[in-house]
Scaffold this active site. Structure first.
Site, PDB file in Angstrom:
ATOM      1  N   GLY A  26       0.992  -1.406   0.012  1.00 22.65           N
ATOM      2  CA  GLY A  26      -0.108   0.046   0.073  1.00 22.65           C
ATOM      3  C   GLY A  26       0.896   1.160  -0.062  1.00 22.65           C
ATOM      4  N   LEU A  48      -0.942   7.184   2.948  1.00 18.70           N
ATOM      5  CA  LEU A  48      -0.014   7.923   3.976  1.00 18.70           C
ATOM      6  C   LEU A  48       0.602   7.006   4.659  1.00 18.70           C
ATOM      7  CD1 LEU A  48      -2.673  10.717   5.014  1.00 18.70           C
ATOM      8  CD2 LEU A  48      -0.793  10.905   3.529  1.00 18.70           C
ATOM      9  N   HIS A  51     -20.329   8.460   7.778  1.00 14.28           N
ATOM     10  CA  HIS A  51     -19.970   9.904   7.798  1.00 14.28           C
ATOM     11  C   HIS A  51     -21.314  10.489   7.401  1.00 14.28           C
ATOM     12  CE1 HIS A  51     -18.276  13.554   6.807  1.00 14.28           C
ATOM     13  NE2 HIS A  51     -17.036  13.161   7.027  1.00 14.28           N
ATOM     14  N   SER A  74     -16.890  17.380   2.678  1.00 12.36           N
ATOM     15  CA  SER A  74     -16.047  17.403   3.755  1.00 12.36           C
ATOM     16  C   SER A  74     -16.878  17.656   5.143  1.00 12.36           C
ATOM     17  CB  SER A  74     -15.039  18.481   3.557  1.00 12.36           C
ATOM     18  OG  SER A  74     -14.194  18.848   4.640  1.00 12.36           O
ATOM     19  N   ARG A 134     -19.082  12.532  14.263  1.00 10.69           N
ATOM     20  CA  ARG A 134     -19.759  11.782  13.063  1.00 10.69           C
ATOM     21  C   ARG A 134     -20.834  10.787  13.296  1.00 10.69           C
ATOM     22  NH1 ARG A 134     -14.130  11.259   9.338  1.00 10.69           N
ATOM     23  NH2 ARG A 134     -14.091  13.206   8.967  1.00 10.69           N
ATOM     24  N   HIS A 176     -17.804   5.257   5.562  1.00 17.48           N
ATOM     25  CA  HIS A 176     -16.654   6.188   5.245  1.00 17.48           C
ATOM     26  C   HIS A 176     -15.353   5.630   5.634  1.00 17.48           C
ATOM     27  CE1 HIS A 176     -14.504   9.561   4.550  1.00 17.48           C
ATOM     28  NE2 HIS A 176     -14.172   9.819   5.705  1.00 17.48           N
ATOM     29  N   GLU A 213      -5.284   2.917   8.447  1.00 15.28           N
ATOM     30  CA  GLU A 213      -6.732   2.324   8.584  1.00 15.28           C
ATOM     31  C   GLU A 213      -6.697   0.992   8.688  1.00 15.28           C
ATOM     32  OE1 GLU A 213      -9.366   3.703   5.505  1.00 15.28           O
ATOM     33  OE2 GLU A 213     -11.224   2.880   6.412  1.00 15.28           O
ATOM     34  N   LEU A 267      -5.661  11.261   8.779  1.00  8.63           N
ATOM     35  CA  LEU A 267      -4.325  11.552   8.273  1.00  8.63           C
ATOM     36  C   LEU A 267      -3.354  11.605   9.252  1.00  8.63           C
ATOM     37  CD1 LEU A 267      -5.754  14.447   5.871  1.00  8.63           C
ATOM     38  CD2 LEU A 267      -5.569  12.116   5.495  1.00  8.63           C
TER      39      LEU A 267
END
Lengths: 252, 646
Positions: free
Chosen positions: B40, B43, B266, B284, B337, B408, B432, B448
């Site tokens: 992967g 990030l 989300h 967003s 959320r 999400h 994740e 992030l």
């Protein structure tokens, strides 16, 4: 509210692999909702092809929200189709008329060989970045983020340039197959920031050299790249890169 | 299976420093002899691989897209949290830690979350040094915005494209290492199987997605950074190729799966509009800074809206129900959320939904435009408004957006200890893909932060501690029987799929599974819905293996085969998610069991019974997985019912 579906004729480029010859194949498709995206229309066609035990059409796509830069279709003679500031996945069928014939091709450029059908190899872009599209800092030891103030104007201009998604529409749109918009966006982002200035000269000369070696063409200022860029990157970046390049060459 | 979380001794704030001071290192000459596989390039993967390369390890990194820059981290819009306290609004490492634990509804491990908050500041510094163009104010300083679940402004952002800019920063660092030769990049290549040698992760089998070739790759350690499994639901905000297959294959090789039922829904996504729909688009969460969420107070208004007889702008202020502001005065539209999602569902279930399907609420910018001017709103959210208009053909400057919750993010994932090592030695999981830091609900702008924390600032330390034992171990040959065996099993699975020659496409089954998951293992879960869901998933899985049709061949670029392999895994993973949800007889964060709620309809935890991570161990084909529990011990935080009202 029942919306009337569109009946369309699709002319799609099919090509087995890089070594074989390709050709357009005609596919009629019926009752497409105007609210669905262009790629969802292709999904439906592929579903029908699987039903008929035929090979589905290969095309690149991933995030389907206009940011990954994977989708790359040349639709009716324009990269990402007949709209501005969008990627193919953001093109909706309401932009087409009932009964229309749609021509769908892959990006065509010497530096982007076709892999299959509508899928091309854009690894040349990665190679350009590898030649210098970074600041040479290792993980750890960075000073506080606010240690060096950056003028808002420059931060904003750097962000404008950094918005590039690397889709390759600029190259596909250019009659010379030039990658100047892509390369200049990265050069500009770093040239505008104090963190990037340190290696600005080496960066621009290395990236431009790599770009030339990979078979991208030259810029003749037709501005087709700017017109087709889904993120509306400006060609003023190319001017900035030329300036950076000149300074780099003169000060060697 | 033994679960040892390996939390270092000492006070919370000193654990990470103590760990680093006492851990084992690998000297530069030995690093050159050690190989690491990273799966992967998001990030977590890109930042880990770049850092390993800089340190001197030999790295192989794999992605399924045509370039590492396409990983789905790129789609994160809003921002990244850090406890810089640049705004002087009372933020601190402790407060970020506290908010994250509370936001996760007290189902995350204290020590990991504290470390995350601790390194959050380094991430911002690192990214600035990489040339990430964060938003700045007129004094040239970094700007911040607020996000759900926090009362401070600690979110750093780069317009509405923060994920893109952070990923490109990591991709740049990765590219630099690729050029240097310390990292070898494999694009369009998918992990098919984990290879164990003497019970340790020592390699992978991959499939070249262009040629179909099955390949063997050996290493001293493997890092799984392949993201979440939200696409089990078919419709989600994930990219089309995002999948949990690599994680699932690690699970089947002995890696425990933690909290599989913890899925984030989300609140602000564009509602579903047709059967042909392939994904849901997120708007967003930052929009909730200035947008106000409402539905009509009167049912007849809602009905008129649904029939297209009334426009939202025609509904008078006093006839609007700003239900988040009404229910949660302290946090208003900025509740976490899970709370916002459930509140939207509650209103729509009660008959107040506002679009054709009755499954949408308004997100309205009218008062913000009046207060701040259109220019300010455009500067803040221009690209998001444009994106919304392209998709829906509605202009949000003139009429409120319509939104509805969608799948999400998956908080659950492969279980890891403090070192991010799984229950399979030498297999690490980051971002994740692991279960760790978000408990039962993730706060906005924290994904992030976690991905980059794991990749830049945690794994580079902890992997050394592990590999320091291996400096004498020479490179593994891919001719070992373990590799042959793993390759054979992959080829057999592919042949089996092709041999079915059924009547239905892969998407037919994935869509069917997605519907079952959304209806039975979705936002509101009950014992009955889950038990039914498990039966339906099993039935669909049987049908799939009898009736799936894959066209083309295995030795070519074949997206149908790619999807089939993933759906086959999803049909198993979905069942484990339902089982986990069934087991957890409480509501916490994103996991809402309707039997367990307060009189006001809030999530009701049962800390006496469920203050643990549920870790599932694979026991073989057709066998029930075995449950293990990692108890969660809170030494530094007072447990309370989450309250966003006062």
């Amino acid at each position: 509210m029942e919306k009337r579906g569109l009946n369309l004729t699709l002319k799609i480029w099919r090509q087995e692999n890089a070594k074989t010859k390709g050709a357009f194949v005609t596919y009629p498709i019926q009752n497409i909702s105007p609210d669905c995206s262009f790629l969802e229309m292709l999904d439906q066609l592929n579903e029908q092809l699987v039903d008929k035990i035929e090979r589905p059409i290969c095309f690149d796509h991933d995030c389907r929200e206009g940011i990954c830069g994977m989708c790359s279709l040349y639709i009716n003679g324009r990269p990402h189709g007949n709209d501005t500031g969008i990627t193919t996945c953001q093109l909706h069928m309401r932009r087409f008329k009932d009964g229309e014939t749609i021509w769908i091709e892959p990006w065509r450029s010497k530096a982007f060989p076709i892999i299959k059908d509508l899928v091309v190899d854009r690894s040349a872009f990665d190679k350009v970045i590898q030649a210098g599209g970074y600041t040479s800092v290792n993980t750890g030891g960075a000073p506080d983020g606010n240690a060096i103030p950056i003028k808002k104007e420059n931060a904003d201009l750097a962000m404008d340039a950094a918005a590039c998604i690397g889709c390759g529409a600029c190259v596909a749109a250019c009659k010379n197959g030039a990658a100047m918009l892509f390369v200049s966006a990265k050069v500009s982002q770093f040239a505008l920031l104090p963190q990037g200035r340190v290696e600005a000269k080496e960066r621009v000369s290395n990236m431009v050299r790599e770009m030339d070696q990979l078979g991208f063409g030259n810029c003749t200022n037709t501005k087709a790249c700017e017109a087709e860029c889904p993120k509306e990157i400006k060609i003023s970046n190319i001017a900035r890169m030329n300036r950076e390049y000149l300074i780099s060459a003169l000060q060697k | 299976m033994e679960l040892n979380s390996k939390i270092p001794a000492g006070p919370l704030a000193e654990k990470w420093s103590n760990y680093k001071a006492s851990q084992k290192l690998v000297n530069p000459a030995n690093k050159r002899k050690l190989d690491i596989i990273v799966l992967g390039t998001g990030l977590a993967g890109a930042s880990a691989a770049a850092s390993f390369g800089e340190m001197g390890f030999n790295v192989k990194i794999f992605c399924i897209q045509d370039s590492p820059r396409r990983a789905h981290s790129i789609a994160a819009q809003g921002g990244i949290n850090a406890a810089k306290n640049y705004q002087n609004d009372g933020d601190s490492i402790y407060r970020l830690f506290y908010d994250t634990i509370k936001g996760g509804d007290y189902r995350a491990r204290e020590a990991n979350v504290y470390r995350l908050a601790e390194v959050s500041n380094n991430i911002i510094d690192q990214c600035v040094a990489q040339g990430v163009p964060f938003a700045r104010d007129y004094g040239g300083q970094l700007d911040n915005r607020s996000f759900g679940g926090a009362q401070v402004s600690r979110t750093f952002y780069a317009r509405g494209q923060t994920g893109q800019q952070l990923l490109l920063g990591a991709y740049s660092s990765l590219s630099r290492q690729i050029k240097k030769g310390s990292v070898k990049l494999f694009t369009r290549e998918e992990m098919m199987e984990l290879v164990l040698i003497d019970g340790k992760a020592r390699g992978v089998i991959t499939r070249n997605l262009v040629t179909g070739a099955i390949e063997r790759h050996a290493a001293h350690a493997v890092v799984l950074a392949t993201g979440g499994y939200g696409n089990v639901y078919f419709l989600s905000t994930n990219a089309m190729s995002s999948n949990g297959s690599a994680a699932w294959r690690c699970f089947k090789k002995g890696a425990a799966f933690g909290n599989p039922s913890f899925v984030q829904i989300h609140p602000t996504c564009i509602p579903v509009h047709g059967d042909y729909q392939s994904k849901l688009t997120l708007m967003s969460e930052s929009l909730r800074n200035d947008g106000r969420i409402w539905v009509p107070k009167k049912k007849e208004d809602a009905e008129a809206l649904r029939a297209g007889k009334l426009k939202p702008t025609q509904i008078a202020e006093e006839n609007r129900d700003y239900y988040l502001e009404r229910r949660y005065p302290a946090f208003g539209n900025l509740v976490p959320r899970d709370v916002a999602s459930r509140a939207a569902k509650e209103r729509c279930d009660a008959g107040f939904g506002v679009n054709e399907t009755g499954l949408a609420v308004f997100l309205d910018f009218e008062s913000a435009i009046k207060r701040l001017g259109k220019d300010v709103i455009e500067a803040r959210y221009g690209n998001l408004f444009q994106m919304y208009e392209k998709i829906t053909n509605d202009n949000p400057y003139n009429t409120p957006m319509m939104i509805y919750p969608a799948i999400h993010y998956t908080m659950g994932g492969i279980w890891v200890d403090y070192e991010l090592q799984t229950t399979v030695p030498y297999l690490f999981a980051a971002g994740e893909a692991n279960f760790s830091d978000h408990g039962a609900n993730r706060l906005g702008a924290s994904a992030l932060m976690q991905g980059l924390a794991d990749g830049y600032f945690v794994l580079p330390y902890t992997i050394q501690n592990c590999l320091s034992h291996d400096i004498q171990i020479p490179r593994f040959s891919t001719d070992l029987p373990e590799f042959k065996e793993a390759e054979k099993s992959v080829k057999e699975k592919i042949d089996k799929l092709f041999s079915i020659q059924g009547k239905h496409s892969v998407d037919h089954f994935q869509r069917k599974l997605g519907n079952i998951m959304w209806e039975h293992v979705g936002m509101g879960r009950t014992k009955k819905s889950l038990e039914e869901g498990i039966q339906l998933i099993r039935k669909t899985r049987e049908e799939f293996w009898k009736d799936v049709r894959i066209t083309g061949s295995k030795d070519e670029f074949n997206p149908e085969l790619e999807k089939a392999l993933r759906t086959a895994d999803n049909l198993e993973l979905g069942e484990l998610m339902a089982k986990d949800a069934l087991l957890r007889e409480e509501s916490c964060g994103g996991h809402f069991r309707e039997e367990h709620q307060t009189p006001e309809g809030e999530a009701l935890r049962h800390d006496d019974k469920f203050m643990y991570v549920s870790c599932w161990e694979y026991k073989g084909e057709g066998q029930e997985p075995e449950l293990h529990k990692e108890p969660l011990v809170y030494e530094n935080i007072k447990i309370a019912q989450r309250n966003y009202k006062e």
